[in-house]
Design a protein around this motif. Structure first.
Motif, PDB file in Angstrom:
ATOM      1  N   HIS A  32       0.670  -1.331  -0.136  1.00 37.63           N
ATOM      2  CA  HIS A  32       0.140   0.108  -0.088  1.00 37.63           C
ATOM      3  C   HIS A  32       0.859   1.120  -0.065  1.00 37.63           C
ATOM      4  CE1 HIS A  32      -3.828  -1.918   0.034  1.00 37.63           C
ATOM      5  NE2 HIS A  32      -4.392  -1.519   1.270  1.00 37.63           N
ATOM      6  N   GLN A  33       1.847   1.262   0.914  1.00 33.04           N
ATOM      7  CA  GLN A  33       2.756   2.492   0.956  1.00 33.04           C
ATOM      8  C   GLN A  33       3.425   2.968  -0.725  1.00 33.04           C
ATOM      9  OE1 GLN A  33       3.458   4.615   3.341  1.00 33.04           O
ATOM     10  NE2 GLN A  33       4.655   5.753   1.765  1.00 33.04           N
ATOM     11  N   VAL A  39       0.556   4.501  -2.497  1.00 40.93           N
ATOM     12  CA  VAL A  39       0.181   5.954  -2.002  1.00 40.93           C
ATOM     13  C   VAL A  39       1.447   6.802  -2.664  1.00 40.93           C
ATOM     14  CG1 VAL A  39       0.264   7.471   0.003  1.00 40.93           C
ATOM     15  CG2 VAL A  39      -0.711   5.111   0.076  1.00 40.93           C
ATOM     16  N   GLU A  40       2.752   6.192  -2.735  1.00 42.22           N
ATOM     17  CA  GLU A  40       3.558   7.225  -3.096  1.00 42.22           C
ATOM     18  C   GLU A  40       3.261   7.487  -4.865  1.00 42.22           C
ATOM     19  OE1 GLU A  40       8.540   6.634  -4.078  1.00 42.22           O
ATOM     20  OE2 GLU A  40       7.568   5.208  -2.835  1.00 42.22           O
ATOM     21  N   TYR A  77       0.727  10.070  -5.151  1.00 37.95           N
ATOM     22  CA  TYR A  77       1.066  11.476  -5.087  1.00 37.95           C
ATOM     23  C   TYR A  77       1.857  11.802  -6.176  1.00 37.95           C
ATOM     24  CZ  TYR A  77      -1.517  11.951  -0.704  1.00 37.95           C
ATOM     25  OH  TYR A  77      -2.557  12.013   0.290  1.00 37.95           O
ATOM     26  N   ALA A 120      -4.663   7.079  -2.807  1.00 39.25           N
ATOM     27  CA  ALA A 120      -4.034   7.205  -2.021  1.00 39.25           C
ATOM     28  C   ALA A 120      -4.556   7.538  -0.476  1.00 39.25           C
ATOM     29  CB  ALA A 120      -3.129   8.903  -2.190  1.00 39.25           C
ATOM     30  N   GLN A 121      -5.859   8.033  -0.546  1.00 35.86           N
ATOM     31  CA  GLN A 121      -6.455   8.052   1.100  1.00 35.86           C
ATOM     32  C   GLN A 121      -6.913   6.867   1.492  1.00 35.86           C
ATOM     33  OE1 GLN A 121      -6.793  11.238   2.762  1.00 35.86           O
ATOM     34  NE2 GLN A 121      -5.328  11.571   1.068  1.00 35.86           N
ATOM     35  N   GLN A 128      -5.787   3.804   0.745  1.00 41.33           N
ATOM     36  CA  GLN A 128      -4.441   2.950   0.762  1.00 41.33           C
ATOM     37  C   GLN A 128      -4.036   3.393   2.267  1.00 41.33           C
ATOM     38  OE1 GLN A 128      -2.658   0.521  -1.958  1.00 41.33           O
ATOM     39  NE2 GLN A 128      -4.446   0.274  -3.275  1.00 41.33           N
ATOM     40  N   ALA A 129      -3.680   4.545   2.313  1.00 41.46           N
ATOM     41  CA  ALA A 129      -3.089   4.951   3.545  1.00 41.46           C
ATOM     42  C   ALA A 129      -3.914   4.853   4.759  1.00 41.46           C
ATOM     43  CB  ALA A 129      -2.902   6.571   3.499  1.00 41.46           C
ATOM     44  N   ASN A 130      -5.326   4.887   4.887  1.00 39.68           N
ATOM     45  CA  ASN A 130      -6.184   4.590   5.948  1.00 39.68           C
ATOM     46  C   ASN A 130      -6.148   3.241   6.133  1.00 39.68           C
ATOM     47  OD1 ASN A 130      -7.015   7.179   6.266  1.00 39.68           O
ATOM     48  ND2 ASN A 130      -8.843   6.907   4.835  1.00 39.68           N
ATOM     49  N   ARG A 188      -3.752   1.092   5.549  1.00 35.60           N
ATOM     50  CA  ARG A 188      -2.287   0.699   5.867  1.00 35.60           C
ATOM     51  C   ARG A 188      -2.163   1.035   7.375  1.00 35.60           C
ATOM     52  NH1 ARG A 188       2.759   3.436   6.398  1.00 35.60           N
ATOM     53  NH2 ARG A 188       4.517   2.090   6.130  1.00 35.60           N
TER      54      ARG A 188
END
Length: 200
Positions: free
Chosen positions: A48-49, A52-53, A56, A75-76, A78-80, A82
């Motif tokens: 997931h990280q 997100v990268e 962005y 991004a939102q 998968q960040a959540n 993660r």
């Protein structure tokens, strides 16, 4: 068509986030460090990280609203997710760093070591990320959509593995939601690529 697909993906992601708030295994116990639950949490957090990268990066490389909106949503979400996975590892008092090879919990620990940052199936290499960061406009959009389609396919494979192997019921529900939302996003990205005269 694209707008409705995006809405469906957002709804699926929201439902997923809503159910993943507690730690409850079917057996009522804490997963072992070598369990599928812990392995999935560690590996998917890494997977997931990178999503997100990538998301962005492309938001800064294009002005296209459809791609920027999709990238922001990915991004939102998968960040959540993660954060949930790492939170469960904290709750279980288990290491966040894999103790063995990636995907070992899926019986894939003997696959060749990942090269150039692509540690698991679907992940982009460092060279691909660097290339994405140098492109702009339509070229950046196409590469992002192609890389993210591949990334999602790898993520779906991993999430399906958790659905089959994980013992924590809420984690299985999160994984099931990942499969549904990422398959919807794959369909959306196929449409976006076709609109740009490209293939996944």
């Amino acid at each position: 068509m694209v707008g409705s697909l995006t809405a469906a993906v957002l709804v699926a992601g929201g439902v997923t986030a809503a159910v993943a708030v507690t730690d409850g295994s079917d057996s009522g116990g804490t997963p072992a460090s070598s369990s599928a639950d812990a392995g999935f949490a560690r590996d998917m957090a890494v997977h997931h990280q990178q999503a997100v990268e990538m998301s962005y990066i492309v938001r800064d490389r294009t002005d296209d609203e459809e791609v920027r909106r999709l990238a922001y949503d990915i991004a939102q979400t998968q960040a959540n997710q993660r954060g949930m996975l790492l939170g469960w590892l904290d709750l279980w008092e288990l290491p966040k760093v894999p103790e063995g090879a990636p995907m070992e919990w899926m019986g894939m620990g003997d696959m060749p070591p990942g090269k150039d940052g692509a540690l698991m199936p679907g992940m982009a290499t460092n060279a691909e990320l660097a290339r994405l960061g140098k492109l702009s406009g339509k070229k950046a959009e196409v590469l992002y959509l192609q890389l993210m389609t591949r990334h999602h396919r790898g993520g779906v494979h991993m999430a399906e593995g958790c659905v089959k192997r994980c013992g924590v019921s809420v984690e299985r529900r999160l994984a099931r939601g990942m499969v549904e939302s990422q398959e919807s996003e794959i369909s959306l990205m196929k449409s976006l690529l076709e609109a740009r005269g490209a293939k996944a």
